[in-house]
Design a protein around this motif. Structure first.
Motif, PDB file in Angstrom:
ATOM      1  N   GLY A 199       0.823  -1.205   0.000  1.00  0.00           N
ATOM      2  CA  GLY A 199       0.000   0.000   0.000  1.00  0.00           C
ATOM      3  C   GLY A 199       0.855   1.251   0.000  1.00  0.00           C
ATOM      4  N   GLY A 200       0.199   2.396  -0.150  1.00  0.00           N
ATOM      5  CA  GLY A 200       0.921   3.651  -0.154  1.00  0.00           C
ATOM      6  C   GLY A 200       0.055   4.764  -0.687  1.00  0.00           C
ATOM      7  N   SER A 201       0.687   5.884  -0.958  1.00  0.00           N
ATOM      8  CA  SER A 201      -0.004   7.044  -1.494  1.00  0.00           C
ATOM      9  C   SER A 201       0.355   7.206  -2.958  1.00  0.00           C
ATOM     10  CB  SER A 201       0.399   8.295  -0.712  1.00  0.00           C
ATOM     11  OG  SER A 201       0.004   8.200   0.634  1.00  0.00           O
ATOM     12  N   VAL A 202      -0.657   7.466  -3.766  1.00  0.00           N
ATOM     13  CA  VAL A 202      -0.459   7.579  -5.203  1.00  0.00           C
ATOM     14  C   VAL A 202      -1.430   8.620  -5.745  1.00  0.00           C
ATOM     15  CG1 VAL A 202      -2.072   5.710  -5.708  1.00  0.00           C
ATOM     16  CG2 VAL A 202      -0.249   6.246  -7.340  1.00  0.00           C
ATOM     17  N   GLN A 203      -1.073   9.232  -6.836  1.00  0.00           N
ATOM     18  CA  GLN A 203      -1.982  10.186  -7.474  1.00  0.00           C
ATOM     19  C   GLN A 203      -2.995   9.446  -8.336  1.00  0.00           C
ATOM     20  OE1 GLN A 203       0.458  13.130  -9.502  1.00  0.00           O
ATOM     21  NE2 GLN A 203       0.313  14.477  -7.709  1.00  0.00           N
ATOM     22  N   ALA A 204      -4.106  10.076  -8.564  1.00  0.00           N
ATOM     23  CA  ALA A 204      -5.138   9.499  -9.421  1.00  0.00           C
ATOM     24  C   ALA A 204      -4.542   9.147 -10.777  1.00  0.00           C
ATOM     25  CB  ALA A 204      -6.294  10.473  -9.574  1.00  0.00           C
ATOM     26  N   GLY A 205      -4.940   7.974 -11.276  1.00  0.00           N
ATOM     27  CA  GLY A 205      -4.396   7.478 -12.535  1.00  0.00           C
ATOM     28  C   GLY A 205      -3.208   6.564 -12.354  1.00  0.00           C
ATOM     29  N   GLY A 206      -2.671   6.521 -11.140  1.00  0.00           N
ATOM     30  CA  GLY A 206      -1.505   5.695 -10.870  1.00  0.00           C
ATOM     31  C   GLY A 206      -1.863   4.245 -10.605  1.00  0.00           C
ATOM     32  N   ASP A 215     -10.934   4.938  -4.430  1.00  0.00           N
ATOM     33  CA  ASP A 215     -10.274   3.686  -4.059  1.00  0.00           C
ATOM     34  C   ASP A 215      -9.534   3.793  -2.725  1.00  0.00           C
ATOM     35  OD1 ASP A 215      -9.383   3.283  -7.518  1.00  0.00           O
ATOM     36  OD2 ASP A 215     -11.005   2.273  -6.435  1.00  0.00           O
ATOM     37  N   THR A 216      -9.486   4.973  -2.160  1.00  0.00           N
ATOM     38  CA  THR A 216      -8.803   5.168  -0.885  1.00  0.00           C
ATOM     39  C   THR A 216      -9.475   4.359   0.215  1.00  0.00           C
ATOM     40  OG1 THR A 216      -8.002   7.371  -1.464  1.00  0.00           O
ATOM     41  CG2 THR A 216      -8.215   6.864   0.886  1.00  0.00           C
ATOM     42  N   ALA A 217      -8.705   3.505   0.868  1.00  0.00           N
ATOM     43  CA  ALA A 217      -9.248   2.628   1.906  1.00  0.00           C
ATOM     44  C   ALA A 217      -8.122   1.790   2.497  1.00  0.00           C
ATOM     45  CB  ALA A 217     -10.308   1.694   1.323  1.00  0.00           C
ATOM     46  N   MET A 218      -8.455   1.090   3.572  1.00  0.00           N
ATOM     47  CA  MET A 218      -7.582   0.030   4.078  1.00  0.00           C
ATOM     48  C   MET A 218      -7.938  -1.234   3.306  1.00  0.00           C
ATOM     49  SD  MET A 218      -5.155  -0.564   6.298  1.00  0.00           S
ATOM     50  CE  MET A 218      -5.319   0.511   7.726  1.00  0.00           C
ATOM     51  N   TYR A 219      -6.936  -1.911   2.780  1.00  0.00           N
ATOM     52  CA  TYR A 219      -7.140  -3.103   1.980  1.00  0.00           C
ATOM     53  C   TYR A 219      -6.710  -4.342   2.768  1.00  0.00           C
ATOM     54  CZ  TYR A 219      -8.293  -0.456  -2.183  1.00  0.00           C
ATOM     55  OH  TYR A 219      -8.922   0.357  -3.094  1.00  0.00           O
ATOM     56  N   TYR A 220      -7.567  -5.345   2.742  1.00  0.00           N
ATOM     57  CA  TYR A 220      -7.334  -6.582   3.478  1.00  0.00           C
ATOM     58  C   TYR A 220      -7.393  -7.780   2.538  1.00  0.00           C
ATOM     59  CZ  TYR A 220      -8.739  -3.673   7.468  1.00  0.00           C
ATOM     60  OH  TYR A 220      -8.851  -2.681   8.410  1.00  0.00           O
ATOM     61  N   CYS A 221      -6.579  -8.788   2.820  1.00  0.00           N
ATOM     62  CA  CYS A 221      -6.772 -10.059   2.141  1.00  0.00           C
ATOM     63  C   CYS A 221      -7.396 -11.042   3.119  1.00  0.00           C
ATOM     64  CB  CYS A 221      -5.470 -10.601   1.574  1.00  0.00           C
ATOM     65  SG  CYS A 221      -4.237 -11.099   2.781  1.00  0.00           S
ATOM     66  N   ALA A 222      -8.064 -12.028   2.567  1.00  0.00           N
ATOM     67  CA  ALA A 222      -8.773 -13.015   3.371  1.00  0.00           C
ATOM     68  C   ALA A 222      -8.681 -14.378   2.702  1.00  0.00           C
ATOM     69  CB  ALA A 222     -10.229 -12.609   3.551  1.00  0.00           C
ATOM     70  N   ALA A 223      -8.823 -15.408   3.497  1.00  0.00           N
ATOM     71  CA  ALA A 223      -8.723 -16.768   2.970  1.00  0.00           C
ATOM     72  C   ALA A 223      -9.715 -17.684   3.676  1.00  0.00           C
ATOM     73  CB  ALA A 223      -7.303 -17.298   3.155  1.00  0.00           C
ATOM     74  N   GLY A 267      -4.135  -5.665   7.101  1.00  0.00           N
ATOM     75  CA  GLY A 267      -4.477  -4.584   6.192  1.00  0.00           C
ATOM     76  C   GLY A 267      -3.284  -3.724   5.787  1.00  0.00           C
ATOM     77  N   THR A 268      -3.439  -3.074   4.638  1.00  0.00           N
ATOM     78  CA  THR A 268      -2.454  -2.112   4.147  1.00  0.00           C
ATOM     79  C   THR A 268      -3.221  -0.920   3.575  1.00  0.00           C
ATOM     80  OG1 THR A 268      -0.502  -1.822   2.720  1.00  0.00           O
ATOM     81  CG2 THR A 268      -2.267  -3.208   1.855  1.00  0.00           C
ATOM     82  N   GLN A 269      -2.758   0.277   3.896  1.00  0.00           N
ATOM     83  CA  GLN A 269      -3.495   1.483   3.526  1.00  0.00           C
ATOM     84  C   GLN A 269      -3.162   1.926   2.111  1.00  0.00           C
ATOM     85  OE1 GLN A 269      -5.840   3.293   5.271  1.00  0.00           O
ATOM     86  NE2 GLN A 269      -6.035   4.634   3.483  1.00  0.00           N
ATOM     87  N   VAL A 270      -4.195   2.256   1.366  1.00  0.00           N
ATOM     88  CA  VAL A 270      -4.040   2.836   0.024  1.00  0.00           C
ATOM     89  C   VAL A 270      -4.712   4.196   0.026  1.00  0.00           C
ATOM     90  CG1 VAL A 270      -4.680   2.643  -2.399  1.00  0.00           C
ATOM     91  CG2 VAL A 270      -3.924   0.614  -1.142  1.00  0.00           C
ATOM     92  N   THR A 271      -3.964   5.210  -0.375  1.00  0.00           N
ATOM     93  CA  THR A 271      -4.495   6.571  -0.437  1.00  0.00           C
ATOM     94  C   THR A 271      -4.262   7.117  -1.837  1.00  0.00           C
ATOM     95  OG1 THR A 271      -4.013   6.923   1.903  1.00  0.00           O
ATOM     96  CG2 THR A 271      -4.416   8.873   0.557  1.00  0.00           C
ATOM     97  N   VAL A 272      -5.346   7.538  -2.479  1.00  0.00           N
ATOM     98  CA  VAL A 272      -5.275   8.066  -3.833  1.00  0.00           C
ATOM     99  C   VAL A 272      -5.681   9.533  -3.795  1.00  0.00           C
ATOM    100  CG1 VAL A 272      -6.009   7.804  -6.222  1.00  0.00           C
ATOM    101  CG2 VAL A 272      -5.890   5.795  -4.721  1.00  0.00           C
ATOM    102  N   SER A 273      -4.802  10.401  -4.235  1.00  0.00           N
ATOM    103  CA  SER A 273      -5.074  11.837  -4.231  1.00  0.00           C
ATOM    104  C   SER A 273      -5.432  12.310  -5.633  1.00  0.00           C
ATOM    105  CB  SER A 273      -3.861  12.599  -3.704  1.00  0.00           C
ATOM    106  OG  SER A 273      -2.730  12.332  -4.507  1.00  0.00           O
ATOM    107  N   SER A 274      -6.265  13.329  -5.655  1.00  0.00           N
ATOM    108  CA  SER A 274      -6.719  13.849  -6.956  1.00  0.00           C
ATOM    109  C   SER A 274      -5.760  14.902  -7.489  1.00  0.00           C
ATOM    110  CB  SER A 274      -8.116  14.444  -6.815  1.00  0.00           C
ATOM    111  OG  SER A 274      -8.106  15.457  -5.827  1.00  0.00           O
TER     112      SER A 274
END
Length: 127
Positions: free
Chosen positions: A9-16, A90-98, A120-127
Motif C-alpha cells: 500500500g501507499g499514497s499515489v496520485q489518481a491514474g496511478g 479507491d482510498t481505503a484500508m485493503y485486506y486479504c482473506a482466505a 491490512g495495508t493502507q491505500v491513499t489516492v489523491s486527486s
C-alpha cells in the motif's frame, strides 16, 4: 496457524498504479479461496476481488472491473492485487482473506464467508 500479511500500500496520485501483496503462511494458497476487501472510514468492508482454489475463476465488484486484477503465485504462496487507473474513491484500508476451498461462487465477495484475515495495508489516492 493461518497467517496473512499484506504489503504494497501507499499514497499515489489518481491514474496511478499499485500492486498489493498478501503473503500467506500455515496453508497453501493453491488450496484456499482468497479475496481482497477494502474498508474506507465510516463505510462497511467491501469485497472487491476473489479467486477460487486451482480454478481459473475470478470475481470482481463492478467498481473495479477492468482496473484491478487478482492473481496468485503458488510457488511464493502469495496473493496479489494489481490496481491500475486508481481514483480517489479507491482510498481505503485493503485486506486479504482466505477460507478453505469448499465451494466457488460470487459469494466469495462477501466478508462473512471468510475466517482468516490479514491486518491490512493502507491505500491513499489523491486527486
Amino acid at each position: 496457524q493461518v497467517t496473512l500479511v499484506e504489503s504494497g500500500g501507499g499514497s499515489v496520485q489518481a491514474g496511478g498504479s499499485l500492486r498489493l501483496s498478501c503473503a500467506a503462511s500455515g496453508f497453501s494458497v493453491s488450496r484456499y479461496a482468497m479475496g481482497w476487501f477494502r474498508q474506507a472510514p465510516g463505510k462497511e468492508r467491501e469485497g472487491i476481488a476473489a479467486l477460487c482454489d486451482g480454478l481459473p475463476r475470478t470475481y470482481y465488484t463492478d467498481s473495479v472491473k477492468g482496473r484491478f486484477t487478482i492473481s496468485r503465485d503458488n510457488a511464493k504462496n502469495t496473493l496479489y492485487l494489481r490496481m491500475n487507473s486508481l481514483i480517489p474513491e479507491d482510498t481505503a484500508m485493503y485486506y486479504c482473506a482466505a477460507r478453505p476451498a469448499t465451494w466457488c461462487a460470487p459469494n466469495l465477495l462477501f466478508a462473512n464467508n471468510y475466517n482468516n484475515w490479514g491486518q491490512g495495508t493502507q491505500v491513499t489516492v489523491s486527486s
